[in-house]
Design a protein around this motif. Sequence first.
Motif, short mmCIF file in Angstrom:
data_model
loop_
_atom_site.label_atom_id
_atom_site.label_comp_id
_atom_site.label_asym_id
_atom_site.label_seq_id
_atom_site.Cartn_x
_atom_site.Cartn_y
_atom_site.Cartn_z
N GLU A 122 38.46 37.12 48.74
CA GLU A 122 37.93 35.96 49.43
C GLU A 122 38.31 34.70 48.68
O GLU A 122 38.48 34.71 47.46
N VAL A 123 38.47 33.62 49.44
CA VAL A 123 38.71 32.31 48.84
C VAL A 123 37.37 31.72 48.46
O VAL A 123 36.48 31.57 49.30
N ASP A 124 37.22 31.39 47.19
CA ASP A 124 35.94 30.88 46.71
C ASP A 124 36.16 30.13 45.41
O ASP A 124 37.14 30.36 44.69
N ASP A 125 35.26 29.22 45.12
CA ASP A 125 35.25 28.50 43.85
C ASP A 125 34.11 29.05 43.01
O ASP A 125 32.94 28.85 43.33
N PRO A 134 30.07 52.45 33.74
CA PRO A 134 29.77 53.82 34.18
C PRO A 134 30.94 54.46 34.91
O PRO A 134 31.86 53.78 35.38
N GLU A 135 30.93 55.78 34.99
CA GLU A 135 32.02 56.51 35.62
C GLU A 135 32.10 56.27 37.12
O GLU A 135 33.18 56.41 37.71
N ASN A 136 30.97 55.91 37.73
CA ASN A 136 30.95 55.71 39.18
C ASN A 136 30.32 54.36 39.54
O ASN A 136 29.25 54.31 40.15
N PRO A 137 30.96 53.25 39.18
CA PRO A 137 30.40 51.94 39.55
C PRO A 137 30.43 51.76 41.07
O PRO A 137 31.33 52.26 41.75
N LYS A 138 29.45 51.04 41.58
CA LYS A 138 29.36 50.83 43.02
C LYS A 138 29.97 49.51 43.46
O LYS A 138 30.59 49.41 44.51
N ARG A 139 29.75 48.45 42.65
CA ARG A 139 30.24 47.12 43.02
C ARG A 139 30.87 46.46 41.78
O ARG A 139 30.25 46.40 40.72
N ILE A 140 32.10 45.94 41.97
CA ILE A 140 32.84 45.29 40.90
C ILE A 140 33.35 43.95 41.41
O ILE A 140 33.90 43.86 42.52
N LEU A 141 33.19 42.91 40.61
CA LEU A 141 33.65 41.56 40.96
C LEU A 141 34.74 41.14 39.98
O LEU A 141 34.56 41.23 38.76
N ASP A 142 35.85 40.65 40.51
CA ASP A 142 36.94 40.12 39.70
C ASP A 142 37.04 38.62 39.94
O ASP A 142 37.45 38.16 41.01
N ILE A 143 36.64 37.84 38.93
CA ILE A 143 36.60 36.38 39.04
C ILE A 143 37.99 35.80 38.81
O ILE A 143 38.64 36.11 37.83
N GLY A 144 38.43 34.93 39.72
CA GLY A 144 39.76 34.34 39.57
C GLY A 144 40.82 35.41 39.63
O GLY A 144 41.65 35.54 38.72
N GLU A 179 35.47 55.01 45.25
CA GLU A 179 34.15 54.94 45.87
C GLU A 179 33.47 53.59 45.64
O GLU A 179 32.40 53.32 46.20
N ALA A 180 34.06 52.75 44.82
CA ALA A 180 33.47 51.46 44.48
C ALA A 180 33.95 50.38 45.45
O ALA A 180 35.06 50.44 45.99
N GLU A 181 33.10 49.38 45.66
CA GLU A 181 33.49 48.19 46.41
C GLU A 181 34.00 47.16 45.41
O GLU A 181 33.28 46.74 44.51
N ILE A 182 35.28 46.75 45.58
CA ILE A 182 35.90 45.80 44.66
C ILE A 182 36.10 44.48 45.40
O ILE A 182 36.74 44.44 46.46
N LEU A 183 35.57 43.41 44.84
CA LEU A 183 35.72 42.08 45.42
C LEU A 183 36.43 41.17 44.43
O LEU A 183 36.04 41.08 43.26
N GLY A 184 37.50 40.52 44.87
CA GLY A 184 38.19 39.54 44.05
C GLY A 184 38.14 38.18 44.71
O GLY A 184 38.30 38.07 45.94
N ASN A 185 37.88 37.13 43.93
CA ASN A 185 37.88 35.80 44.51
C ASN A 185 38.85 34.88 43.78
O ASN A 185 39.19 35.09 42.63
N ASP A 186 39.29 33.84 44.49
CA ASP A 186 40.25 32.91 43.92
C ASP A 186 40.30 31.67 44.81
O ASP A 186 39.91 31.73 45.99
N LEU A 187 40.79 30.56 44.26
CA LEU A 187 40.98 29.36 45.06
C LEU A 187 42.14 29.50 46.04
O LEU A 187 42.19 28.80 47.05
#
Length: 336
Positions: free
Chosen positions: A143-146, A94-104, A120-128
């Motif tokens: 954030e550091v996460d597996d 969608p044109e206005n996503p609220k939450r996006i996750l980037d794995i690795g 306007e979106a909250e972007i979260l990226g995780n990695d080891l």
Amino acid sequence: MAAPASNVEIEENIEASAYGEDPDSAYDSEVASYTTSITSTITNYKEENGRRYHAYKDGSYLYPNDEQETERLDIMHKLTEVTLGGKLNLAPIPENPKRILDIGTGTGIWAIEMGDKFPEAEILGNDLSPIQPRWVPPNVRFEVDDVEDDWTYHQPFDFIHCRMMGNAIHDWPKLHRQCFEYTKPGGWVEFIDLDVTWVSPDGSLKETNAIKRFNSEFIKMSRENNIESCPGLYLEGWMKDAGFQGVQVEKFVWPVGTWPKDKHLKEIGAWNYLQIMQGLEGFTYALFTRRLGYSKAEVEVICANVRKEMKDPKLHAMYHLHVAYGQKPESTTATS
């Protein structure tokens, strides 16, 4: 095992005076001693064969996290961007996503660019590895996460992005199931990954070539160690099995070098050649020395032979990138 809340004992008779004349500062120092210990388990990187590797979940990912590798990851971002015609994703989000996750998330470059594109979106990226920059758009955090652990997010995502996680994931079906669970109804998930089986359109790459021998051994040994180095082949099936609908798959040629006549493929080949030359030892050291018993010197001989052949303009090698995306059905109940 975590102790039940009712069984957690409280240290008795702690008075403010126990922390001296400045109890606030002293208490902060005590807390800091614990957090410093936790941080050290993440940043106490392992040095091996002249390369640096992640500390958190030591050994679960076989590629380095040093400056040479982060440079290669940024080259890979450019390579993927060129392949996709300048797009950050192919899924029709969608044109206005609220939450996006980037794995690795790696260096975080994709997440940062998405943060600029969707302020306007909250972007979260995780990695080891915490190798991402400190200064990022205000809507981006790392954030550091597996990702192979059980996920505990409190809110689902409009879009989940997973790119180049071959040789990182041991249980791909579980990863797809968790993506499905934590995607909003109507939300999208996109996987971008490779089939690294090297081939040639004209038969110039033969089984006797050093490149082909190395490539075949790399794939074989990865699979024997429960690592899939060619996940691109299976993305569509995993997504459908997890419950995604309308799954679309697009397949792209990745030449190795500038031998194609087509200008776009020539540019892709140039970037791909660069990232392989940058990363060859990094791809190889851990798998071949830890799992196969090779010495550092033996690995360097293999890499030298591969490099020599890569510079041969008569050798026309390539492999394939797969992009698979699908949508979570609207009728599915969202994760609470």
